[in-house]
Structure formats: structure tokens, C-alpha cells
Write a protein that holds these residues in place. Sequence first.
Motif, PDB file in Angstrom:
ATOM      1  N   VAL B 330       0.846  -1.199   0.000  1.00  0.00           N
ATOM      2  CA  VAL B 330       0.000   0.000   0.000  1.00  0.00           C
ATOM      3  C   VAL B 330       0.885   1.254   0.000  1.00  0.00           C
ATOM      4  CG1 VAL B 330      -1.772   1.310   1.244  1.00  0.00           C
ATOM      5  CG2 VAL B 330      -1.911  -1.193   1.127  1.00  0.00           C
ATOM      6  N   SER B 331       1.956   1.231   0.793  1.00  0.00           N
ATOM      7  CA  SER B 331       2.793   2.444   0.807  1.00  0.00           C
ATOM      8  C   SER B 331       3.581   2.565  -0.492  1.00  0.00           C
ATOM      9  CB  SER B 331       3.688   2.518   2.046  1.00  0.00           C
ATOM     10  OG  SER B 331       4.522   1.405   2.099  1.00  0.00           O
ATOM     11  N   TRP B 357      -7.323  12.743  -5.117  1.00  0.00           N
ATOM     12  CA  TRP B 357      -8.333  11.983  -4.399  1.00  0.00           C
ATOM     13  C   TRP B 357      -7.825  10.560  -4.126  1.00  0.00           C
ATOM     14  CZ3 TRP B 357     -13.454   9.881  -6.782  1.00  0.00           C
ATOM     15  CH2 TRP B 357     -14.426   9.776  -5.796  1.00  0.00           C
ATOM     16  N   VAL B 358      -7.263   9.960  -5.145  1.00  0.00           N
ATOM     17  CA  VAL B 358      -6.653   8.631  -5.004  1.00  0.00           C
ATOM     18  C   VAL B 358      -5.556   8.677  -3.936  1.00  0.00           C
ATOM     19  CG1 VAL B 358      -5.066   7.038  -6.176  1.00  0.00           C
ATOM     20  CG2 VAL B 358      -7.166   7.783  -7.334  1.00  0.00           C
ATOM     21  N   GLU B 359      -4.749   9.716  -4.006  1.00  0.00           N
ATOM     22  CA  GLU B 359      -3.621   9.839  -3.081  1.00  0.00           C
ATOM     23  C   GLU B 359      -4.126   9.920  -1.638  1.00  0.00           C
ATOM     24  OE1 GLU B 359      -0.732  11.332  -0.611  1.00  0.00           O
ATOM     25  OE2 GLU B 359      -1.962  12.947  -1.411  1.00  0.00           O
ATOM     26  N   LYS B 360      -5.200  10.700  -1.426  1.00  0.00           N
ATOM     27  CA  LYS B 360      -5.753  10.858  -0.065  1.00  0.00           C
ATOM     28  C   LYS B 360      -6.308   9.539   0.462  1.00  0.00           C
ATOM     29  CE  LYS B 360      -6.884  15.703   0.481  1.00  0.00           C
ATOM     30  NZ  LYS B 360      -7.223  16.312  -0.813  1.00  0.00           N
ATOM     31  N   MET B 361      -7.037   8.818  -0.417  1.00  0.00           N
ATOM     32  CA  MET B 361      -7.596   7.542   0.035  1.00  0.00           C
ATOM     33  C   MET B 361      -6.487   6.562   0.401  1.00  0.00           C
ATOM     34  SD  MET B 361     -11.018   6.777  -2.182  1.00  0.00           S
ATOM     35  CE  MET B 361     -10.528   7.319  -3.794  1.00  0.00           C
ATOM     36  N   LEU B 362      -5.455   6.503  -0.441  1.00  0.00           N
ATOM     37  CA  LEU B 362      -4.346   5.586  -0.173  1.00  0.00           C
ATOM     38  C   LEU B 362      -3.637   5.973   1.120  1.00  0.00           C
ATOM     39  CD1 LEU B 362      -2.906   5.187  -3.772  1.00  0.00           C
ATOM     40  CD2 LEU B 362      -4.017   3.407  -2.416  1.00  0.00           C
ATOM     41  N   SER B 363      -3.493   7.278   1.329  1.00  0.00           N
ATOM     42  CA  SER B 363      -2.832   7.744   2.536  1.00  0.00           C
ATOM     43  C   SER B 363      -3.627   7.306   3.768  1.00  0.00           C
ATOM     44  CB  SER B 363      -2.684   9.256   2.457  1.00  0.00           C
ATOM     45  OG  SER B 363      -2.401   9.782   3.707  1.00  0.00           O
ATOM     46  N   SER B 364      -4.959   7.444   3.702  1.00  0.00           N
ATOM     47  CA  SER B 364      -5.713   7.068   4.904  1.00  0.00           C
ATOM     48  C   SER B 364      -5.732   5.548   5.098  1.00  0.00           C
ATOM     49  CB  SER B 364      -7.117   7.682   4.898  1.00  0.00           C
ATOM     50  OG  SER B 364      -7.838   7.203   3.821  1.00  0.00           O
ATOM     51  N   ILE B 365      -5.735   4.786   4.021  1.00  0.00           N
ATOM     52  CA  ILE B 365      -5.640   3.329   4.190  1.00  0.00           C
ATOM     53  C   ILE B 365      -4.307   2.984   4.863  1.00  0.00           C
ATOM     54  CG2 ILE B 365      -5.498   1.087   3.009  1.00  0.00           C
ATOM     55  CD1 ILE B 365      -7.379   2.244   0.854  1.00  0.00           C
ATOM     56  N   GLU B 366      -3.250   3.633   4.403  1.00  0.00           N
ATOM     57  CA  GLU B 366      -1.929   3.374   4.965  1.00  0.00           C
ATOM     58  C   GLU B 366      -1.876   3.746   6.448  1.00  0.00           C
ATOM     59  OE1 GLU B 366       1.140   5.470   2.849  1.00  0.00           O
ATOM     60  OE2 GLU B 366       2.722   4.472   3.987  1.00  0.00           O
ATOM     61  N   GLU B 367      -2.554   4.843   6.809  1.00  0.00           N
ATOM     62  CA  GLU B 367      -2.565   5.287   8.203  1.00  0.00           C
ATOM     63  C   GLU B 367      -3.502   4.463   9.075  1.00  0.00           C
ATOM     64  OE1 GLU B 367      -0.509   7.506   9.306  1.00  0.00           O
ATOM     65  OE2 GLU B 367       0.252   7.802   7.259  1.00  0.00           O
ATOM     66  N   GLY B 368      -4.320   3.621   8.466  1.00  0.00           N
ATOM     67  CA  GLY B 368      -5.245   2.809   9.252  1.00  0.00           C
ATOM     68  C   GLY B 368      -6.609   3.439   9.431  1.00  0.00           C
ATOM     69  N   THR B 369      -6.887   4.511   8.697  1.00  0.00           N
ATOM     70  CA  THR B 369      -8.196   5.147   8.832  1.00  0.00           C
ATOM     71  C   THR B 369      -9.042   4.978   7.564  1.00  0.00           C
ATOM     72  OG1 THR B 369      -7.233   7.231   8.100  1.00  0.00           O
ATOM     73  CG2 THR B 369      -7.404   6.913  10.477  1.00  0.00           C
ATOM     74  N   VAL B 414      -7.163  -4.893   2.336  1.00  0.00           N
ATOM     75  CA  VAL B 414      -8.239  -5.196   3.282  1.00  0.00           C
ATOM     76  C   VAL B 414      -7.689  -5.275   4.710  1.00  0.00           C
ATOM     77  CG1 VAL B 414      -9.950  -6.943   3.952  1.00  0.00           C
ATOM     78  CG2 VAL B 414      -9.650  -6.341   1.527  1.00  0.00           C
ATOM     79  N   LYS B 415      -6.538  -5.889   4.861  1.00  0.00           N
ATOM     80  CA  LYS B 415      -5.958  -6.039   6.203  1.00  0.00           C
ATOM     81  C   LYS B 415      -5.668  -4.668   6.849  1.00  0.00           C
ATOM     82  CE  LYS B 415      -2.583  -8.977   8.619  1.00  0.00           C
ATOM     83  NZ  LYS B 415      -3.456  -9.134   9.799  1.00  0.00           N
ATOM     84  N   HIS B 416      -5.177  -3.725   6.058  1.00  0.00           N
ATOM     85  CA  HIS B 416      -4.954  -2.374   6.587  1.00  0.00           C
ATOM     86  C   HIS B 416      -6.263  -1.804   7.135  1.00  0.00           C
ATOM     87  CE1 HIS B 416      -1.145  -2.248   4.321  1.00  0.00           C
ATOM     88  NE2 HIS B 416      -0.842  -1.175   5.005  1.00  0.00           N
ATOM     89  N   LYS B 420      -7.082  -1.628  11.036  1.00  0.00           N
ATOM     90  CA  LYS B 420      -6.906  -0.200  11.297  1.00  0.00           C
ATOM     91  C   LYS B 420      -5.445   0.185  11.542  1.00  0.00           C
ATOM     92  CE  LYS B 420     -11.565   0.651  13.192  1.00  0.00           C
ATOM     93  NZ  LYS B 420     -12.173   0.334  11.895  1.00  0.00           N
ATOM     94  N   LYS B 421      -4.551  -0.524  10.883  1.00  0.00           N
ATOM     95  CA  LYS B 421      -3.135  -0.116  10.925  1.00  0.00           C
ATOM     96  C   LYS B 421      -2.345  -0.823   9.835  1.00  0.00           C
ATOM     97  CE  LYS B 421      -1.286  -3.299  14.468  1.00  0.00           C
ATOM     98  NZ  LYS B 421      -0.424  -4.098  13.658  1.00  0.00           N
ATOM     99  N   CYS B 422      -1.157  -0.311   9.591  1.00  0.00           N
ATOM    100  CA  CYS B 422      -0.302  -0.937   8.578  1.00  0.00           C
ATOM    101  C   CYS B 422       0.434  -2.116   9.208  1.00  0.00           C
ATOM    102  CB  CYS B 422       0.709   0.076   8.039  1.00  0.00           C
ATOM    103  SG  CYS B 422       1.921  -0.673   6.930  1.00  0.00           S
ATOM    104  N   PRO B 423       0.247  -3.322   8.666  1.00  0.00           N
ATOM    105  CA  PRO B 423       0.911  -4.502   9.236  1.00  0.00           C
ATOM    106  C   PRO B 423       2.437  -4.420   9.160  1.00  0.00           C
ATOM    107  CG  PRO B 423      -0.763  -5.138   7.600  1.00  0.00           C
ATOM    108  CD  PRO B 423      -0.600  -3.666   7.516  1.00  0.00           C
ATOM    109  N   TRP B 424       2.952  -3.532   8.346  1.00  0.00           N
ATOM    110  CA  TRP B 424       4.418  -3.436   8.184  1.00  0.00           C
ATOM    111  C   TRP B 424       5.044  -2.442   9.172  1.00  0.00           C
ATOM    112  CZ3 TRP B 424       1.552  -5.325   4.258  1.00  0.00           C
ATOM    113  CH2 TRP B 424       2.074  -6.407   3.560  1.00  0.00           C
ATOM    114  N   ARG B 425       4.210  -1.756   9.956  1.00  0.00           N
ATOM    115  CA  ARG B 425       4.803  -0.753  10.836  1.00  0.00           C
ATOM    116  C   ARG B 425       4.912  -1.225  12.264  1.00  0.00           C
ATOM    117  NH1 ARG B 425       2.334   4.993   8.933  1.00  0.00           N
ATOM    118  NH2 ARG B 425       3.201   4.918   6.833  1.00  0.00           N
TER     119      ARG B 425
END
Lengths: 154, 425
Positions: B330-331, B357-369, B414-416, B420-425
Amino acid sequence: MLSVEEINEIQNEIKQYPYPKVACIDALKIVQQHRAWVSDESVSDIAELLGMSAEEVDGIATFYSRIYRQPVGRNIILICDSVSCMIMGYESLYEYLSKKLKIRFGETTSDGRFTILPNSCLGDCDNAPAMMVNNDHFNRLTIEKLDEILDRYK
Amino acid sequence: MERPLTQHIISDTSVRNLENYRKVGGYSCLQKVLKSMTPGEVTNVVKVSNLLGRGGAGFPTGAKWSLVPMDTVKSNLPKYLVCNADEMEPGTFKDRYLLEGNPHQLIEGMIIAAYAIQAEKSYIFLRWAYKKAEKVLRTAIEEAYSAGYLGNNILGSDFNLDMHVHSSAGRYICGEETALLNSLEGKRALPRAKPPYPALNGLFGRPTVVNNVETLSWISHIVEKGAEWFKGLSLTGTGGTKLFGVSGKVRKPGTWELPLGITFRELLEEHAGGMIDGHKFRGALPGGASTDFIVEEHLDVQMDFKTVAAVGSRLGTGTMIVLDDKTCPVSFIHNVEKFFALESCGWCTPCREGLPWVEKMLSSIEEGTGKIEYLDLLSFSAKYMSPGNTFCAHAPGAAEPLQSGLKYFHDDFVKHITDKKCPWR
Ligand SMILES: Cc1cc2nc3c(=O)[nH]c(=O)nc-3n(C[C@H](O)[C@H](O)[C@H](O)COP(=O)(O)O)c2cc1C
Ligand code: SF4
Ligand code: FES
């Protein structure tokens, strides 16, 4: 006011082209080379020299990433934040630099020595992570290397 | 195995100067062309060779040249040849190798190409960061002028050509050929409507050919040794070797000249040395940031324009970015889309509005939100950035890693969201 030297250099570029406006990007680069950045006054001066409006010149100046419309430090650090450098860990380098210099992206140190900017791919992806200081490339960066590199720029 | 483009680049400076380039046969092809070939004959050899453009789109070079009007109607003169050396796509660094290592090979190719279309002026549009290449090119061009390969009455013929380097002021969209022409004209680098194509209406409204560095570096070899020889270099019959590159967590990242048609696996394991210990291969963008992911099941696919397209991706620039299992997909995708959002020229809506818009959605998925609906919204955006919906190929390029990433790394997305968090962090 543009210096005689700047005007001569810009005139030299104009000669290459069918009409003066074509030299706009060259003119911006020439002025920036002499003054580190391009002020409102310089934008108007370039416009006058090339027979353009200041707005038109500004529209061009602000389009390009490597034309600075705000004051910058004596040395500019460009950190590659694109994907290959992300995989190879540019983020920790940035955090280190940012702490050491006490500035974030887009800021200049209080002594005017460094400005730090994010930058997309520098073409050094096979030797990531990479950065540039002014016109010099540095790659395969580690935190240990950073201190030594910064020392070279006063 | 022949490596015509890079065989003489042994050290940094082995063929950089004119004298060394001449020692390995440099400029003999130009001599032959000016003495004994018509422009049409040159174009024809290139056409028969089936040289496909190396700038990413794989357009046949001979066909492009054939579109240029060869009459001497005044409104068609002067004609221009432009070398695209912008190379700003993340993960791409192959032209740099040719520019720094063998500048005269490019210059000779450009002179022959300019002769074929009867251009009088040529420009090299150079990536701003390539400071070393800029120096090398300027010196080589000066040498070529002094030796009579550039300027008026080249080698005693009635052919004239000037050559200039324009170092860019930095913006990825400058690499798109019509945006590049606007930038050379001193304007904002906005892409132009096509048609008319540059071959008819290009720089300053005149017929113009834009070709990539690697494409033009081939010309002297093809004209010298012939179309059949060129076709025989590839494993697939397409023609030629290709500069391939690999970056990411591999043992030996770098760039190599190899026959078109070697497999991904060969490139990755033999040339790039395989993955760094403790890292597993998960996927790769095979030809720069604007190409669809390939994954494990594609590793035995041959790297050629058609074969890579057949598995839903593109050969692109041939420089591969590898995603490993210690890097969050995702990142990875977020980083790439952020780049495309930032570099949009802002002209058309799906790109200017869609990408942030895509960038914002990806950012929030990465952040867990992120929310699960985002996945459909992301696919929707990718669909509306596809070819035909935008003014140039920037947004379609951005859609490629996104749509394929959503497909191959669906579970990670889906896991992110559920954790509600990045599994890699
Ligand atoms: C957004 C975008 C960026 C591009 N960047 C480059 C580039 O940096 N270098 C390049 O050769 N082609 C680039 N291209 C492709 C050019 O538009 C063009 O197809 C190419 O220069 C033609 O040369 P070729 O036929 O020799 O491949 C880009 C295309 C797009 C849509
Ligand atoms: S697709 Fe993007 S980069 Fe291309 S013209 Fe539209 S806004 Fe500009
Ligand atoms: S991605 Fe950092 S130099 Fe290319």
C-alpha cells in the motif's frame, strides 16, 4: 534590475530561437543562477526584456519545480522521495537530517546555510537512496555518510 | 551475445571523447550515409528493421519518420529533430548510462536521423538532474562541430545541422512529447491535442520528430549493419537488444543491455543477483512507475513489447522496480500515486482531481483510517483515468500500478482497513 551580465546571457539565448519569448525558461534559470531564486522584481524584469506580461512569466516560473520563487538557503538539499528510494529507506535519512538541521521539508536553517526539499526520482534508483546537494549527486546514502557530506557545504 | 549500444562503455570514459569513439568505428556510418544514401533509403532501413521506440510506448520509429513531409514547401521548413532525454519516471535510469557513457553514439544517430527527415535543427531535451550528462554532451557536441560532423556542409555534403542541449527546469510531464515541445518553446509544459501529430505540426508549428535517447543511439548501428542483423539480436524477432534495469531490494541493482525476450526471471536472478537475503519477491513494475504490476506467476514471461502486454502490463522503459515482502504494497502504491498527483499538469479533470483523491484515500488506508468502500472508489478512479478519458497518457500511466495493485494485493489493502493499521509498521 537585471545586471548587464544577466542581460547578456539572456540575449545570447534569444539568438538561438525564432522569437524572444522562447528564451523565458532559460532567462529564469540564468537569473536564478545569479541570485539563487527569482523574486517578483526579477519576474517583471524578465517579462519586460522578453516582451511578455509579468503574469505570463510567473505562470511559467511556477510550473517548473526547479525554479524557486521564494528565497532559499546557500545550499539546497534535494532528497529523493520516489519509490525506489522509499524502498531503500529515504525516510530515516530525512528524519535524521531534519532533526540535525532543525528544519522540515520546504524550510531553511536560521543561518541560511541549508534549504531542504523533497524531490521526485533523481535517476539514481540503482544506487538508492539518493540525494543532491546543489549540483552534486550522492547515493547509497547512510546516516554515517550524511554528516560528512553536510560538512562540505558551508 | 552482442551488446552494440554498450559494448564500448568499459570504463566511465572509454568512448566518451571523439578520438576513442572514432577508434571503434564511430562516424563511419555517417560518412557512408552522406556519400551514398538518400534520406528515403535511410528511413527505409529503419522501417524494415522494425525498431520500436525505446521511450516507453514502443511506436515504430521508421513509421514515425515516414509521416514527415519531404517536400520543400516553405511552410514546412525548417524541420526539427528532438531527442527526448527527460527520463523522469521514477525507477528509470537507463538513458543516463548511454548519455554519460557514449554521447557520440547518440550524436551520430541524431545526425543520421536528421538527415533522413531533412531536419536542420536538433535539440536534446535533458533531465535537469543529469548534470554530468549535460557536461559530457556539451563537450561532445563541441567536438562534433570542430570535426565537421555538425554545422554547415557536413563532411563536404550539402547537409546542414545544428544541435543544442536544453536542460529542463524539472517537471515529469515534460517527457510527454508534445508537452516537451511546449517546454522547448519556453512555455508551460502542457500536452497538446493530437492530431495533428508532431511529425506534421511540432516545434514552432513545423514538422518534428521526437525520439528517445536509446532509440536514436541505435540508428548508426542499424544503418551500418542492416535490418536483418538487428532483428536477429532479439530472442523474439522484434529486433534489437534493450537496456533493462532493476532497482529495489535485489543484490545487484543496475542496468544491462540484453536481448529483447529474456525472461523476467533471468533479469532478476542472473543479472540483478536475486533478492537480498531475508527478502522475498512479491511483484514488480516491469517498465517504470507507469506500468502494471507483474507477480510471481509472470516471472517466466519474455520481456518484449507484445509478450509483456499479453499478461496485462507494459514493457515501458524496461527498468523494473521490485516490491519485496518487507515493503508495504500500500505504501509502495501510495508513493507512486503521490508522484503522479504532484506531477499532473492540471489540464484535465480525471487527472487533476482524480489523482489527489486517489492519493488521499491511499494515505488514509496506509494510516489505518481507510474504509472498505475506498477500494471500489479507487477502482472507479483508475477506470476513469484510463486511455480515452484524458488529454495525455499521464493519468492512464498512473492508473496502471493502481488497478493492478488493487488486484494482486487486495488482501493487504483489506488487512490495513480491518486491522486499522499498517501490518508493516
Ligand atoms: C507522462 C509521460 C512522460 C513521458 N516521459 C518520457 C521520457 O522521459 N522519455 C521518453 O523518451 N519518453 C517519454 N514519454 C514518451 C514520449 O511521449 C514519446 O512517446 C517518446 O519520447 C517517443 O520516443 P520513441 O518513439 O523513440 O520511444 C512520456 C510519455 C508520457 C505520457
Ligand atoms: S492527463 Fe494529466 S498530465 Fe495529461 S493533460 Fe491531463 S491533466 Fe495534464
Ligand atoms: S527513485 Fe530515488 S533516484 Fe530514482
